[in-house]
Scaffold this motif. Structure first.
Motif, short mmCIF file in Angstrom:
data_model
loop_
_atom_site.label_atom_id
_atom_site.label_comp_id
_atom_site.label_asym_id
_atom_site.label_seq_id
_atom_site.Cartn_x
_atom_site.Cartn_y
_atom_site.Cartn_z
N LEU A 75 -35.28 -0.73 27.18
CA LEU A 75 -34.05 -1.41 27.56
C LEU A 75 -34.28 -2.89 27.87
CD1 LEU A 75 -32.48 1.46 29.64
CD2 LEU A 75 -31.35 0.27 27.75
N LYS A 76 -33.29 -3.69 27.51
CA LYS A 76 -33.34 -5.13 27.68
C LYS A 76 -32.19 -5.57 28.58
CE LYS A 76 -34.88 -5.56 22.86
NZ LYS A 76 -34.57 -6.18 21.54
N PRO A 77 -32.31 -6.72 29.21
CA PRO A 77 -31.21 -7.21 30.05
C PRO A 77 -29.89 -7.29 29.29
CG PRO A 77 -33.18 -8.46 30.52
CD PRO A 77 -33.51 -7.57 29.34
N GLU A 78 -29.96 -7.60 28.00
CA GLU A 78 -28.72 -7.71 27.21
C GLU A 78 -28.07 -6.35 26.92
OE1 GLU A 78 -31.72 -9.07 26.51
OE2 GLU A 78 -32.12 -9.04 24.33
N ASP A 79 -28.72 -5.26 27.30
CA ASP A 79 -28.10 -3.94 27.19
C ASP A 79 -27.20 -3.64 28.38
OD1 ASP A 79 -31.22 -2.76 25.90
OD2 ASP A 79 -29.40 -3.16 24.75
N THR A 80 -27.21 -4.52 29.37
CA THR A 80 -26.36 -4.34 30.55
C THR A 80 -24.89 -4.31 30.14
OG1 THR A 80 -27.94 -5.37 32.06
CG2 THR A 80 -25.61 -5.39 32.72
N ALA A 81 -24.21 -3.25 30.51
CA ALA A 81 -22.81 -3.07 30.11
C ALA A 81 -22.26 -1.80 30.74
CB ALA A 81 -22.70 -2.96 28.58
N VAL A 82 -20.95 -1.64 30.62
CA VAL A 82 -20.33 -0.35 30.88
C VAL A 82 -20.33 0.41 29.56
CG1 VAL A 82 -18.28 0.89 31.63
CG2 VAL A 82 -18.91 -1.29 32.72
N TYR A 83 -20.85 1.61 29.59
CA TYR A 83 -20.95 2.44 28.38
C TYR A 83 -19.86 3.51 28.42
CZ TYR A 83 -25.35 0.27 27.07
OH TYR A 83 -26.31 -0.63 26.67
N TYR A 84 -19.12 3.58 27.30
CA TYR A 84 -18.00 4.50 27.20
C TYR A 84 -18.28 5.53 26.11
CZ TYR A 84 -15.43 0.85 29.69
OH TYR A 84 -15.01 -0.09 30.60
N CYS A 85 -17.97 6.76 26.41
CA CYS A 85 -18.05 7.84 25.44
C CYS A 85 -16.72 7.95 24.71
CB CYS A 85 -18.36 9.14 26.17
SG CYS A 85 -18.39 10.62 25.13
N ILE A 86 -16.77 8.25 23.41
CA ILE A 86 -15.56 8.47 22.64
C ILE A 86 -15.68 9.75 21.83
CG2 ILE A 86 -14.97 6.02 22.49
CD1 ILE A 86 -16.00 7.56 19.30
N ALA A 87 -14.51 10.32 21.54
CA ALA A 87 -14.45 11.50 20.69
C ALA A 87 -13.27 11.35 19.74
CB ALA A 87 -14.30 12.77 21.52
N ASP A 88 -13.52 11.59 18.47
CA ASP A 88 -12.49 11.52 17.44
C ASP A 88 -12.19 12.93 16.96
OD1 ASP A 88 -13.83 8.52 15.90
OD2 ASP A 88 -12.46 8.78 17.58
N GLN A 89 -10.91 13.30 17.07
CA GLN A 89 -10.53 14.65 16.66
C GLN A 89 -9.07 14.67 16.29
OE1 GLN A 89 -8.67 17.33 18.25
NE2 GLN A 89 -9.31 18.84 16.73
N GLY A 90 -8.80 15.16 15.08
CA GLY A 90 -7.42 15.33 14.66
C GLY A 90 -6.61 14.05 14.62
N GLY A 91 -7.26 12.93 14.29
CA GLY A 91 -6.55 11.67 14.21
C GLY A 91 -6.40 10.95 15.53
N SER A 92 -6.91 11.52 16.58
CA SER A 92 -6.84 10.89 17.90
C SER A 92 -8.23 10.49 18.37
CB SER A 92 -6.22 11.86 18.92
OG SER A 92 -4.90 12.19 18.57
N ARG A 93 -8.26 9.46 19.17
CA ARG A 93 -9.52 9.04 19.80
C ARG A 93 -9.37 9.15 21.30
NH1 ARG A 93 -13.18 4.06 18.00
NH2 ARG A 93 -13.87 5.76 16.67
N TYR A 94 -10.35 9.77 21.91
CA TYR A 94 -10.36 9.94 23.36
C TYR A 94 -11.51 9.13 23.95
CZ TYR A 94 -7.46 13.87 21.98
OH TYR A 94 -6.48 14.64 21.41
N TRP A 95 -11.28 8.60 25.16
CA TRP A 95 -12.25 7.75 25.83
C TRP A 95 -12.63 8.34 27.19
CZ3 TRP A 95 -14.18 3.06 23.88
CH2 TRP A 95 -13.55 2.59 22.71
N GLY A 96 -13.88 8.16 27.56
CA GLY A 96 -14.31 8.46 28.91
C GLY A 96 -14.03 7.28 29.82
N GLN A 97 -14.36 7.45 31.09
CA GLN A 97 -14.05 6.40 32.08
C GLN A 97 -15.13 5.33 32.14
OE1 GLN A 97 -15.49 9.22 32.81
NE2 GLN A 97 -17.13 8.71 34.24
N GLY A 98 -16.28 5.59 31.54
CA GLY A 98 -17.35 4.62 31.51
C GLY A 98 -18.40 4.83 32.58
#
Length: 115
Positions: free
Chosen positions: A85-108
C-alpha cells in the motif's frame, strides 16, 4: 434490493497490507459483477477492481500487481486484498454490485496509508 456492508478498512503504514470485505444481504451467485471503487480527498470516484459472475477480473492500472479481488459465493462476500500500500491509496473504498440492470453501493470504508 441489496444491502452491501464493507469492513476491513483502517490505518496502515506504507508497504503494508489490508483485506477489505463486502458482504451482501442475499446471494451473489447471479450478480453480473461486483467490485470496488474508491474516492480520495478532493478526487473523483474511480473503479479499482471488478469481478464478474464467471470470475473474470479487471483492475485499474494503478493497482495492478498489488491488489487482488475475489468472491466467495457461499459467503455472499467479495474481497479486495491490498498489498504494498502507498499513501496515494488513501481513500474511502466502496463496494458495488451489478444485478438485473441495477447497481448497488455500500456505505464505504476508510483506508488510510500513512507513517
Amino acid at each position: 434490493q441489496v444491502q452491501l456492508v464493507e469492513s476491513g478498512g483502517g490505518l496502515v503504514q506504507p508497504g503494508g497490507s489490508l483485506r477489505l470485505s463486502c458482504r451482501a444481504s442475499r446471494s451473489i451467485f447471479n450478480f453480473n459483477a461486483m467490485g470496488w471503487y474508491r474516492q480520495g480527498p478532493g478526487e473523483q470516484r474511480e473503479l479499482v477492481a471488478s469481478i464478474t459472475s464467471g470470475g473474470s477480473t479487471n483492475y485499474a492500472d494503478s493497482v495492478k500487481d498489488r491488489f487482488t479481488i475475489s468472491r466467495d459465493n457461499a459467503k455472499n462476500t467479495v474481497y479486495l486484498r491490498m498489498n504494498s500500500l502507498k499513501p496515494e491509496d488513501t481513500a474511502v473504498y466502496y463496494c458495488i454490485a451489478d444485478q438485473g440492470g441495477s447497481r448497488y453501493w455500500g456505505q464505504g470504508t476508510q483506508v488510510t496509508v500513512s507513517s
